[in-house]
Design an enzyme around this catalytic site. Structure first.
Site, PDB file in Angstrom:
ATOM      1  N   GLY A 207     -19.350 -50.869   9.121  1.00 37.07           N
ATOM      2  CA  GLY A 207     -18.522 -49.548   7.680  1.00 37.07           C
ATOM      3  C   GLY A 207     -17.550 -51.042   7.538  1.00 37.07           C
ATOM      4  CB  CYS A 208     -14.919 -50.787   4.617  1.00 42.74           C
ATOM      5  SG  CYS A 208     -13.439 -51.611   3.701  1.00 42.74           S
ATOM      6  CG  PHE A 209     -15.046 -56.439   5.802  1.00 43.30           C
ATOM      7  CD1 PHE A 209     -14.563 -56.106   4.712  1.00 43.30           C
ATOM      8  CD2 PHE A 209     -15.939 -57.666   5.797  1.00 43.30           C
ATOM      9  CE1 PHE A 209     -14.714 -56.653   3.438  1.00 43.30           C
ATOM     10  CE2 PHE A 209     -16.004 -58.118   4.676  1.00 43.30           C
ATOM     11  CZ  PHE A 209     -15.484 -57.405   3.673  1.00 43.30           C
TER      12      PHE A 209
END
Length: 215
Positions: A43-45
């Site tokens: 997902g979003c880093f």
């Protein structure tokens, strides 16, 4: 003789000054350690990096892009979902302090590996769950770790995490590095990342670096 000593002393001070002003690696005190790397997408880093940075034995976490064909992609390009790259974190760690399997235990906890190309409101192949292995050993350990975690009650359903050979890694733009630390009061950070960090710290308290145990 005095002139010679004075000259020698000036040269010595100049040498020391030059050494002091040399660019320093922030992990230079650990330069004697043999660090290993792993590259993970979940997902979003922005959500992954602050947690991995808190772990004992982890010396550097870099947000970036991996798994696609475009060289030096931008955030906008990756966000379009057309590059084949995933948002990832590249973790440099000391295997004598924390093992690859321990890192994967955290990885499974921090994201939902049953979601295909999706993490909560983030949708697209750039948000896929993926482990990029760098050796046959990492590949085998990743496969075993996945099967083990899948049998627990951590997540309900079959894991869709890809276990793929590492091919490339491109660091994200500077403003993505340590994003949460720089922007923790923004709505997204407060509503999404902060709760994740608190759950992580509660679960893995004994694995945190001392400076994060009381915060």
């Amino acid at each position: 003789m005095k002139k010679f000593i004075k000259f020698f002393f000036v040269i010595f001070l100049f040498f020391v000054s030059c050494q002091t002003n040399q660019p320093q690696d922030k992990n230079s005190e650990n330069s004697g350690k043999k660090l290993e790397k792993t590259t993970l997408g979940g997902g979003c880093f922005w959500c992954l990096s602050p947690c991995f940075e808190m772990l004992k034995g982890v010396y550097k976490v870099t947000s970036g892009y991996s798994g696609g064909n475009n060289e030096y992609p931008t955030y906008q390009e990756v966000s379009s979902g057309t590059t084949g790259h995933a948002e990832v974190v590249q973790i440099e760690y000391d295997p004598e302090e924390i093992s690859f399997l321990e890192i994967l235990d955290v990885f499974w906890f921090l994201h939902d590996p049953t979601q295909l190309n999706k993490q909560f409101e983030d949708v697209g192949t750039q948000y896929r769950s993926v482990i990029f292995f760098r050796s046959e050993e990492q590949k085998i350990l990743a496969q075993e770790s996945l099967k083990k975690s899948e049998k627990t009650d951590l997540w309900s359903g079959k894991y869709v995490t890809q276990i793929s050979p590492f091919a490339n890694f491109y660091p994200a733009e500077d403003y993505h590095q340590q994003y949460y630390k720089q922007n923790q009061f923004l709505p997204y950070c407060k509503s999404v990342i902060s709760p994740k960090i608190q759950k992580f710290k509660s679960k893995f308290y004994y694995k945190l670096k001392p400076e994060f145990q009381d915060k």
